[in-house]
Design an enzyme around this catalytic site. Structure first.
Site, short mmCIF file in Angstrom:
data_model
loop_
_atom_site.label_atom_id
_atom_site.label_comp_id
_atom_site.label_asym_id
_atom_site.label_seq_id
_atom_site.Cartn_x
_atom_site.Cartn_y
_atom_site.Cartn_z
N GLU A 78 0.82 13.50 2.12
CA GLU A 78 2.93 13.24 2.00
C GLU A 78 3.12 13.69 3.29
O GLU A 78 2.47 14.95 3.31
CB GLU A 78 3.52 13.88 0.31
CG GLU A 78 2.18 12.97 -0.72
CD GLU A 78 3.36 13.74 -1.58
OE1 GLU A 78 4.18 14.40 -2.52
OE2 GLU A 78 2.84 12.75 -2.57
N SER A 82 2.30 4.02 0.61
CA SER A 82 2.01 4.08 -0.98
C SER A 82 1.21 3.33 -1.49
O SER A 82 0.14 2.56 -0.49
CB SER A 82 2.95 5.33 -2.02
OG SER A 82 1.98 4.89 -3.31
N ALA A 83 1.41 2.62 -2.72
CA ALA A 83 1.09 1.39 -3.06
C ALA A 83 1.20 0.19 -1.81
O ALA A 83 0.10 -0.53 -1.73
CB ALA A 83 1.73 0.76 -4.24
N HIS A 105 -0.81 9.57 -0.80
CA HIS A 105 -0.45 11.39 -1.07
C HIS A 105 -2.11 12.19 -1.32
O HIS A 105 -2.20 12.71 -2.52
CB HIS A 105 -0.37 10.34 -2.73
CG HIS A 105 1.05 9.99 -3.15
ND1 HIS A 105 2.00 10.13 -2.90
CD2 HIS A 105 0.39 8.31 -3.47
CE1 HIS A 105 3.42 9.43 -3.55
NE2 HIS A 105 2.66 8.13 -3.31
N GLY A 122 4.38 2.41 -6.04
CA GLY A 122 4.02 1.97 -7.71
C GLY A 122 3.32 1.55 -7.94
O GLY A 122 1.69 2.19 -7.07
CA CA Z 1 1.48 5.33 -6.62
#
Ligand code: CA
Ligand code: CA
Lengths: 240, 240
Positions: free
Chosen positions: A197, A124-125, A161, A91
């Site tokens: 990714e 991710s985060a 990413h 997020g």
């Molecule tokens: Ca993000």
């Protein structure tokens, strides 16, 4: 008894064409094994925590694990202290880091992972936040955390990413590589492991290995970046 | 005598296929006019300040203006206080904001622009920094500024280098629009004017106008974004 630090740091939650955590579900299952029964989920990176917990719960239950979301716990610190395994989802990284500080969770998560050796999964985060700082996040600074320092479970930065320059693009904003180079123009900045990714970093004690189906790009301050295939041993990054 | 606030906030320094500031040189010349003789340049967003000042000086001299770079001034605050016009160039917005705070320049630049009415030109990071905060920058947080609050010359946010989603992309990182929506999930967040490369916002007192060759996209909290053509009157954004 010596405990081992155990981390699974995934670049992205969803790979194009697949479902939520589908591309890394085998690695998650292997990583958590059969001893872990319940996973503590930290949904702070997204605004709608209920919805996010629902999505994560569905996936983890399908893999055979119960999932508790920390936002439903009366005492978040206590929830971490009692956890068997932690998963922090993606997020906005600034929002996530600020919420971890606001809830005094940085030291307890560190304690559980580094001292007690419970498995940590980040996506991710949640991967950014596991590193030394969030200096190489791709997210907008929508809120102001009290520091950019993160959990420090590894002594380097990750860029999740990671995106190669689009040679056909007419867009003149900085490429991802240029942004990481700007970071390395600053003094004493640690390595940045750029995870495309589809790949992820597995840390088991003092051993770090690239898993998944895409390559990683490693940026060291003052050096040219290098390309690394899945199964690459990145243990040297743990000893900065 | 009433002074008018005068701003030229450019999305990008270089447009694909053109030279540095080429796509906005006519607007710069018209904006500065013939009364201004010298422009004070603030190169803090890039690491190599000498090189950056050289590039900017070359361009402004070709347009008929002398250029002083603040990094060559003995006293940066004094340089601002004596300036006839200010130009802040692009690069990394966090680095730029931190340097402005470190040099105590936020209040003096505000004073010169808001009270004395000297013309302010911003490009990319220099446009971000002119707004209420840097919350909608695209840059990585490579350093930690003491606040995300910026010069506040306008009471809203700008996203420079605005990029439409690439429908053919398999990349799963957030689109620019999703990132701006995440900002608006936070309470009491101001409008975000997204400037595509090729456009700029001209502010003359209480009048704001979109200039250039591309459209802007306006994001208001809780509303659907809207598209706006060059020559659009954005004065309503000045009265929040
Ligand atoms: Ca993000
Ligand atoms: Ca920039």
């Amino acid at each position: 008894m010596m405990t081992l630090k155990r981390l699974l740091l995934v670049s992205n939650s969803t790979l194009h064409g697949g479902g939520y955590l589908e591309h890394c579900q085998d690695q998650i299952q292997k990583f958590l094994g059969e001893q872990v029964k319940r996973v503590l989920f930290i949904p702070y990176a997204l605004h709608d925590r209920d919805e996010y917990a629902k999505t994560a719960r569905q996936k983890f239950e399908s893999l055979g694990y119960a999932l508790d979301s920390i936002h439903e716990a009366a005492d978040p610190v206590d929830a971490v202290l009692k956890s068997e395994a932690i998963f922090i989802g993606g997020g906005n990284t600034f929002r996530l880091l600020k919420a971890l500080y606001d809830n005094n969770l940085i030291p307890v998560i560190r304690k559980k992972v580094v001292e007690d050796g419970i498995p940590y999964i980040g996506s991710s985060a949640g991967t950014n936040i596991a590193t030394i700082s969030i200096c190489t996040t791709n997210d907008m600074p929508i809120v102001y955390p009290p520091s950019l320092q993160a959990l420090g479970l590894v002594p380097f930065n990750i860029n999740p990413h990671y995106l190669d320059p689009d040679v056909n693009s007419k867009h003149m904003g900085e490429t991802r590589e240029q942004r990481i180079r700007q970071y390395h123009e600053e003094l004493d900045t640690p390595p940045v492991l750029a995870l495309r990714e589809g790949c992820m970093l597995l840390v088991e004690g003092d051993k770090a290995t690239l898993l998944g189906v895409t390559k990683a790009r490693l940026f060291l301050r003052g050096k040219s970046p290098t390309e690394h295939e899945p199964e690459q041993d990145f243990s040297f990054l743990l000893n900065q």
